[in-house]
Write an enzyme that holds these catalytic residues in place. Structure first.
Site, PDB file in Angstrom:
ATOM      1  N   TYR A 105      -0.650  -6.041 -11.621  1.00 36.80           N
ATOM      2  CA  TYR A 105       0.348  -6.350 -10.485  1.00 36.80           C
ATOM      3  C   TYR A 105       0.918  -5.083 -10.204  1.00 36.80           C
ATOM      4  O   TYR A 105       1.788  -4.520 -10.905  1.00 36.80           O
ATOM      5  CB  TYR A 105       1.273  -7.726 -10.705  1.00 36.80           C
ATOM      6  N   TYR A 157      -0.299  -6.753   0.468  1.00 35.24           N
ATOM      7  CA  TYR A 157       0.461  -7.380  -0.661  1.00 35.24           C
ATOM      8  C   TYR A 157       0.655  -9.027  -0.265  1.00 35.24           C
ATOM      9  O   TYR A 157       1.341  -9.448   0.794  1.00 35.24           O
ATOM     10  CB  TYR A 157       1.840  -6.779  -0.687  1.00 35.24           C
TER      11      TYR A 157
END
Length: 402
Positions: free
Chosen positions: A300, A355
């Site tokens: 991440y 994203y």
């Protein structure tokens, strides 16, 4: 101790919309994009949307913190006749890797047969994740954050990054290398937002948004939706693709990390960390594996510095050794055969592809162990996927080739 549900469930379908620069998805809606992603995931798995009978959300069923998913609305929109399981993990993007684990809970309890995890994100001018704390209502935490100018996640993560630099001598060169190494993975990806090669001069010429993090150290601000479908491994045998077995999954954290970037009361060494040490320990204990067994890592990456800290906490390098590990070229796809290296974010990640609060990482992990990824790691058996750093809980998952 081996996880009791090891390899008993698998991700069998993935689907995604196009990715849009923030605000460019209008007049589409969050539910419209979520529906498209779910239908595409069903088509990928080879099932009818009417067979979905479970929802396993994360981010407290928040659609990018800006809206809420409603199971009943999605059922009505998609024509799903009945649902036996609908649950959500707390935290924000920290739950993305743990959400399939939540689906496993519903499947193993026989509450459902096919569970979908979906994230849909739409940021309009009045709704931006980048200033979410500044726009929030007053609270005990915000009474400290807002007057300090800490109005978004990037401002808060910059404080953790600076502490890591102070303690371990980490440099901005390492952050640059993370951005450049993952950017190199998007030139052949049609849907990626940032595909052009990134030179040193271009990186150093970016505006400083939250010292020491410049504009390209921040993830993209994008709209779109991604969905994945989880079912039992037995049921997966009859579906379209080779399943991505859920070999291990952990979701949680330790008190010293606590509220992470929304709380500045953490002691060293936890302050200069990603909050993943507890999750990493649980994953390795569940599976009997370690960092050296991983073939690819989808970490991440809402901010470049947090990739470096996760590499340390999952054991790809020692604590404080992230700077030299990264600068040694060890996360580049081109160096994947180098001893001790691990290709990171082979899809470009949150920094360069899109994203969607981490969901693209899950898709890439699935495609890597299927053997169908655009930037395929040869003979990929194990893929690590992570969620967060974020306020606890955070998560990690190991996918295994069937």
């Amino acid at each position: 101790m081996t996880w009791v549900n090891q390899d008993k469930c698998a991700i069998v379908g993935v689907g995604a919309t196009d990715y849009y620069v923030r605000g460019k998805s209008w007049p589409r809606t969050i539910n419209d994009m979520a529906g498209e992603a779910i239908l595409k995931a069903c088509a990928d798995a080879g099932i009818s949307v009417k067979q979905i009978d479970g929802f396993a959300y994360y981010s407290t069923a928040g659609a990018g913190y800006l809206d809420k998913f409603d199971t009943a609305s999605l059922m009505e929109t998609l024509g799903i006749p009945e649902v036996g399981f609908s649950a959500t993990l707390t935290s924000g993007g920290g739950g993305v890797a743990g959400a399939p684990g939540l689906a496993v809970a519903g499947l193993m309890n026989e509450d459902c047969k096919y569970a979908v995890t979906v994230m849909s994100l739409q940021q309009l001018p009045q709704h931006r994740l980048g200033v979410v704390f500044g726009a929030a209502a007053p609270s005990a935490e915000n009474s400290f954050l807002q007057p300090s100018g800490l109005v978004g996640p990037g401002h808060l993560m910059s404080v953790l990054a600076r502490r890591h630099m102070h303690l371990y001598g980490t440099t901005r060169d390492a952050f640059k290398e993370i951005v450049q190494a993952t950017r190199a993975n998007t030139h052949n990806r049609p849907k990626a937002i940032r595909k052009e090669p990134l030179t040193d001069e271009q990186y150093w010429g970016q505006p400083m948004l939250a010292d020491p993090l410049c504009r390209l150290d921040f993830c993209l601000e994008t709209d779109g939706a991604v969905a994945v479908i989880t079912t039992t491994t037995e049921r997966a045998k009859d579906l379209r693709h080779k399943p991505a077995l859920i070999h291990g999954v952990a979701h949680g954290g330790q008190a010293e990390w606590g509220r992470a970037f929304a709380w500045m009361g953490m002691p060293d060494p936890y302050f200069a960390s990603s909050g993943h040490a507890y999750v990493a320990k649980r994953l390795w204990e569940q599976t009997g594996l370690s960092a050296k067994d991983m073939d690819v890592a989808e970490l991440y990456d809402h901010f470049s510095a947090m990739v470096l800290m996760q590499l340390e906490e999952y054991g790809f390098c020692e604590k404080g050794g992230g700077n030299d590990y990264v600068l040694g070229g060890n996360i580049r796809f081109a160096n994947r055969d180098k001893p001790g290296a691990i290709p990171v974010n082979t899809h470009g990640g949150n920094l360069n592809e899109a994203y969607i609060i981490g969901m693209t990482h899950v898709v890439e992990g699935v495609e890597q162990v299927r053997g169908t990824a655009i930037n395929q790691v040869e003979d990929c058996e194990f893929a690590l996927v992570t969620g967060g750093p974020a306020s606890l809980p955070v998560s990690g998952m190991i996918l295994r080739r069937a």
